[in-house]
Design a protein around this motif. Structure first.
Motif, PDB file in Angstrom:
ATOM      1  N   VAL A 251       0.861  -1.184   0.000  1.00 65.06           N
ATOM      2  CA  VAL A 251       0.000   0.000   0.000  1.00 65.06           C
ATOM      3  C   VAL A 251       0.895   1.231   0.000  1.00 65.06           C
ATOM      4  CG1 VAL A 251      -1.902  -1.089   1.208  1.00 65.06           C
ATOM      5  CG2 VAL A 251      -0.106   0.037   2.507  1.00 65.06           C
ATOM      6  N   SER A 252       0.348   2.327  -0.461  1.00 61.83           N
ATOM      7  CA  SER A 252       1.085   3.582  -0.446  1.00 61.83           C
ATOM      8  C   SER A 252       0.108   4.731  -0.653  1.00 61.83           C
ATOM      9  CB  SER A 252       2.116   3.607  -1.576  1.00 61.83           C
ATOM     10  OG  SER A 252       1.459   3.694  -2.822  1.00 61.83           O
ATOM     11  N   ILE A 253       0.563   5.910  -0.278  1.00 64.27           N
ATOM     12  CA  ILE A 253      -0.271   7.085  -0.507  1.00 64.27           C
ATOM     13  C   ILE A 253      -0.572   7.235  -1.993  1.00 64.27           C
ATOM     14  CG2 ILE A 253      -0.113   9.607  -0.616  1.00 64.27           C
ATOM     15  CD1 ILE A 253      -1.029   8.960   1.987  1.00 64.27           C
ATOM     16  N   ASP A 254       0.441   7.054  -2.809  1.00 60.70           N
ATOM     17  CA  ASP A 254       0.234   7.189  -4.251  1.00 60.70           C
ATOM     18  C   ASP A 254      -0.821   6.224  -4.760  1.00 60.70           C
ATOM     19  OD1 ASP A 254       2.054   9.169  -4.324  1.00 60.70           O
ATOM     20  OD2 ASP A 254       3.639   8.040  -5.343  1.00 60.70           O
ATOM     21  N   ASN A 255      -0.683   4.979  -4.330  1.00 61.03           N
ATOM     22  CA  ASN A 255      -1.657   3.996  -4.789  1.00 61.03           C
ATOM     23  C   ASN A 255      -3.057   4.324  -4.273  1.00 61.03           C
ATOM     24  OD1 ASN A 255      -2.939   0.976  -3.918  1.00 61.03           O
ATOM     25  ND2 ASN A 255      -2.387   1.296  -6.044  1.00 61.03           N
ATOM     26  N   LEU A 256      -3.119   4.804  -3.040  1.00 59.09           N
ATOM     27  CA  LEU A 256      -4.420   5.204  -2.477  1.00 59.09           C
ATOM     28  C   LEU A 256      -5.056   6.291  -3.331  1.00 59.09           C
ATOM     29  CD1 LEU A 256      -6.515   5.206  -0.105  1.00 59.09           C
ATOM     30  CD2 LEU A 256      -5.117   7.013   0.918  1.00 59.09           C
ATOM     31  N   ASN A 257      -4.279   7.300  -3.665  1.00 64.21           N
ATOM     32  CA  ASN A 257      -4.823   8.393  -4.472  1.00 64.21           C
ATOM     33  C   ASN A 257      -5.239   7.922  -5.852  1.00 64.21           C
ATOM     34  OD1 ASN A 257      -4.687  10.489  -2.579  1.00 64.21           O
ATOM     35  ND2 ASN A 257      -2.486  10.729  -2.950  1.00 64.21           N
ATOM     36  N   ASP A 258      -4.380   7.144  -6.464  1.00 64.27           N
ATOM     37  CA  ASP A 258      -4.689   6.562  -7.766  1.00 64.27           C
ATOM     38  C   ASP A 258      -6.016   5.814  -7.709  1.00 64.27           C
ATOM     39  OD1 ASP A 258      -4.658   5.175 -10.159  1.00 64.27           O
ATOM     40  OD2 ASP A 258      -3.148   3.729  -9.502  1.00 64.27           O
ATOM     41  N   LEU A 259      -6.112   4.964  -6.704  1.00 64.97           N
ATOM     42  CA  LEU A 259      -7.303   4.135  -6.545  1.00 64.97           C
ATOM     43  C   LEU A 259      -8.557   4.980  -6.348  1.00 64.97           C
ATOM     44  CD1 LEU A 259      -8.509   1.314  -6.074  1.00 64.97           C
ATOM     45  CD2 LEU A 259      -7.831   1.524  -3.680  1.00 64.97           C
ATOM     46  N   MET A 260      -8.475   5.944  -5.464  1.00 68.79           N
ATOM     47  CA  MET A 260      -9.653   6.741  -5.150  1.00 68.79           C
ATOM     48  C   MET A 260     -10.045   7.656  -6.313  1.00 68.79           C
ATOM     49  SD  MET A 260     -10.568   5.474  -2.402  1.00 68.79           S
ATOM     50  CE  MET A 260     -10.240   4.934  -0.718  1.00 68.79           C
ATOM     51  N   ASP A 261      -9.063   8.230  -6.982  1.00 67.24           N
ATOM     52  CA  ASP A 261      -9.366   9.031  -8.172  1.00 67.24           C
ATOM     53  C   ASP A 261     -10.112   8.189  -9.203  1.00 67.24           C
ATOM     54  OD1 ASP A 261      -8.091  11.185  -7.078  1.00 67.24           O
ATOM     55  OD2 ASP A 261      -6.233  10.941  -8.212  1.00 67.24           O
ATOM     56  N   THR A 262      -9.610   6.987  -9.400  1.00 64.89           N
ATOM     57  CA  THR A 262     -10.227   6.109 -10.388  1.00 64.89           C
ATOM     58  C   THR A 262     -11.629   5.694  -9.959  1.00 64.89           C
ATOM     59  OG1 THR A 262      -8.039   5.293 -10.988  1.00 64.89           O
ATOM     60  CG2 THR A 262      -9.909   3.974 -11.678  1.00 64.89           C
ATOM     61  N   ARG A 263     -11.765   5.395  -8.688  1.00 62.88           N
ATOM     62  CA  ARG A 263     -13.084   5.019  -8.169  1.00 62.88           C
ATOM     63  C   ARG A 263     -14.108   6.118  -8.401  1.00 62.88           C
ATOM     64  NH1 ARG A 263     -13.787   3.656  -2.237  1.00 62.88           N
ATOM     65  NH2 ARG A 263     -15.885   3.126  -2.916  1.00 62.88           N
ATOM     66  N   ILE A 264     -13.710   7.345  -8.109  1.00 62.11           N
ATOM     67  CA  ILE A 264     -14.658   8.455  -8.253  1.00 62.11           C
ATOM     68  C   ILE A 264     -15.209   8.501  -9.674  1.00 62.11           C
ATOM     69  CG2 ILE A 264     -14.810  10.977  -8.356  1.00 62.11           C
ATOM     70  CD1 ILE A 264     -12.870  11.015  -5.933  1.00 62.11           C
ATOM     71  N   GLU A 265     -14.328   8.339 -10.645  1.00 62.13           N
ATOM     72  CA  GLU A 265     -14.777   8.410 -12.030  1.00 62.13           C
ATOM     73  C   GLU A 265     -15.644   7.222 -12.412  1.00 62.13           C
ATOM     74  OE1 GLU A 265     -14.350  11.016 -13.950  1.00 62.13           O
ATOM     75  OE2 GLU A 265     -13.269  11.999 -12.306  1.00 62.13           O
ATOM     76  N   ILE A 266     -15.171   6.046 -12.045  1.00 62.13           N
ATOM     77  CA  ILE A 266     -15.872   4.844 -12.499  1.00 62.13           C
ATOM     78  C   ILE A 266     -17.203   4.666 -11.782  1.00 62.13           C
ATOM     79  CG2 ILE A 266     -15.743   2.320 -12.394  1.00 62.13           C
ATOM     80  CD1 ILE A 266     -12.875   2.586 -13.380  1.00 62.13           C
TER      81      ILE A 266
END
Lengths: 242, 242
Positions: free
Chosen positions: A79-94
């Motif tokens: 896990v990482s902050i970067d991955n968290l942000n990536d994941l959440m950004d993507t979730r918001i869109e999808i």
DNA sequence: AGTCAACAGATTATCGATAAAATATTTGAT
DNA sequence: ATCAAATATTTTATCGATAATCTGTTGACT
């Protein structure tokens, strides 16, 4: 531990049992991010041979919960902050797209199932008094089902399966956060608001509410991650002593 | 067939060789949609034991190219008009988001790599004169890389990996369509237009161009599917005679 | 003829053993 | 003592064999 046995009995095949067990252990962080997954250790842990375990690991690799390094074996994805942000950004869109379509296309059945799912979720305790460092299994299930109900009328199975995979990944971060900081609010009202705007067919408001819901989680998790009390890679599955 | 050996030599592990082979055979429809995937047959075909093959199949199952029915084995995922529409609808949205972010965030390096990718694609013949019923491997690679270049500055690895999985799925439909109807236009100009609007940083036009690009494929494939000359499930991998 | 049970053959799922690769440990020279 | 080559140990990747399950076929009975 009746849970493990029950879960295993329910599966028609050792392979699928391994898959269910591993997924659950990873999502709840009983297997911590970064932990080495030695086959021998997993064999003992689940009481089966190497084949079904490796097959399950391979599948989880495709889902991004596990990482394989050739000839060096498997480990739980970091896990990482970067991955968290990536994941959440993507979730918001999808989730945004799925929610939009669901609101536009959902009929009265959709409304009904959403109401039902909300009701079940709201009646479910989030934390088990005995173990306040982990979310109750039942709540997790109802929570997942509530969010699935929101987008269930979306009409695009491919999109839905992507959504639920991302949702799972997020669950892992939440588990981690709760292990670190203890129980969080049981946000019934937030879910209620989400449901209301969806039922009122206000796409813009619904997307915004969903975004905020995800951002809230991101914020909480990011805070835990930042104050890194991470013994992460220490929870190794098994290591031959001496 | 030097390709197979080359591909295999390059892989550090039988497992990854099986994965690459299977993926390629499925995407090009050398293994047809719906085909039963008997392990014994695949063992002969690829010259390896059951374990690496099953592991690869398991991974492809997670990607949706293969389907597992418990205790009944694996088969290549079916195709259908519904699935095609689902897939293309989802692609339009997801590539849309990735493209938007990429245009908003891409720097001069992005522009350069996009130009380079377009150049390589435009210099590559789409069909090999000898086998006009299959797209050239090289063209496929350049094509994939061109589209990857378009969205490469998007900044969300998770979104990118989803995009490329969907792109792959679409490739399989295109193979199918070409097997049925023969070579299609080499749409250099369409790709050039895509690149131009992206480089001009016109998000709206770029999204529209991308949508049309996907719709064009959908249309062509849907036509082939409708005039169903599908011997689909007939390409079985192996069946014990008598 | 049609149905169903029992059987035979084929196929999948899984195990235990082994070869190949990586990691840890010892040893010998500087 | 330090480093690196050589060796020992651990771990992964893979195979071949077997148990469990499924599928197709035969034959008895209505």
């Amino acid at each position: 531990m009746t849970t493990i046995l029950a879960e295993r009995e329910a599966q028609p095949t050792l392979n699928s049992a391994a898959l269910a067990q591993l997924r659950s252990d990873i999502l709840t962080c009983r297997l911590m991010p970064g932990a080495k997954l030695r086959v021998e250790g997993l064999r003992e842990r689940y009481g089966m041979g190497a084949s079904p375990i490796r097959e399950a690991l391979m599948r989880l690799e495709a889902e991004g919960l596990v990482v394989l390094e050739q000839n060096k074996g498997f480990k739980v994805a970091d896990v990482s902050i970067d991955n968290l942000n990536d994941l959440m950004d993507t979730r918001i869109e999808i989730e945004g797209v799925a929610l939009r379509w669901s609101i536009e296309r959902g009929g009265v059945d959709w409304e009904a199932s959403l109401l039902a799912a909300f009701h079940r979720l709201s009646k479910q305790e989030k934390f088990n008094p005995e173990s306040p460092r982990a979310i109750s299994n039942d709540w997790n299930r109802e929570h997942e089902e509530f969010h699935a109900a929101l987008v269930s009328a979306c009409g695009a199975p491919t999109l839905l399966s992507i959504r639920s995979r991302l949702f799972e990944q997020a669950e892992r971060y939440v588990s981690l956060s709760i292990m670190a900081d203890g129980p969080s609010r049981d946000d019934v009202s937030e879910h209620q608001r989400l449901m209301k705007v969806a039922l009122s067919r206000n796409v813009e408001k619904a997307l915004e509410a969903n975004r905020l819901h995800i951002e809230a989680t991101r914020g909480k998790v990011a805070a835990s991650l930042a104050s890194k009390k991470k013994p992460a890679a220490l929870s190794v599955v098994n290591r031959k002593p001496k």
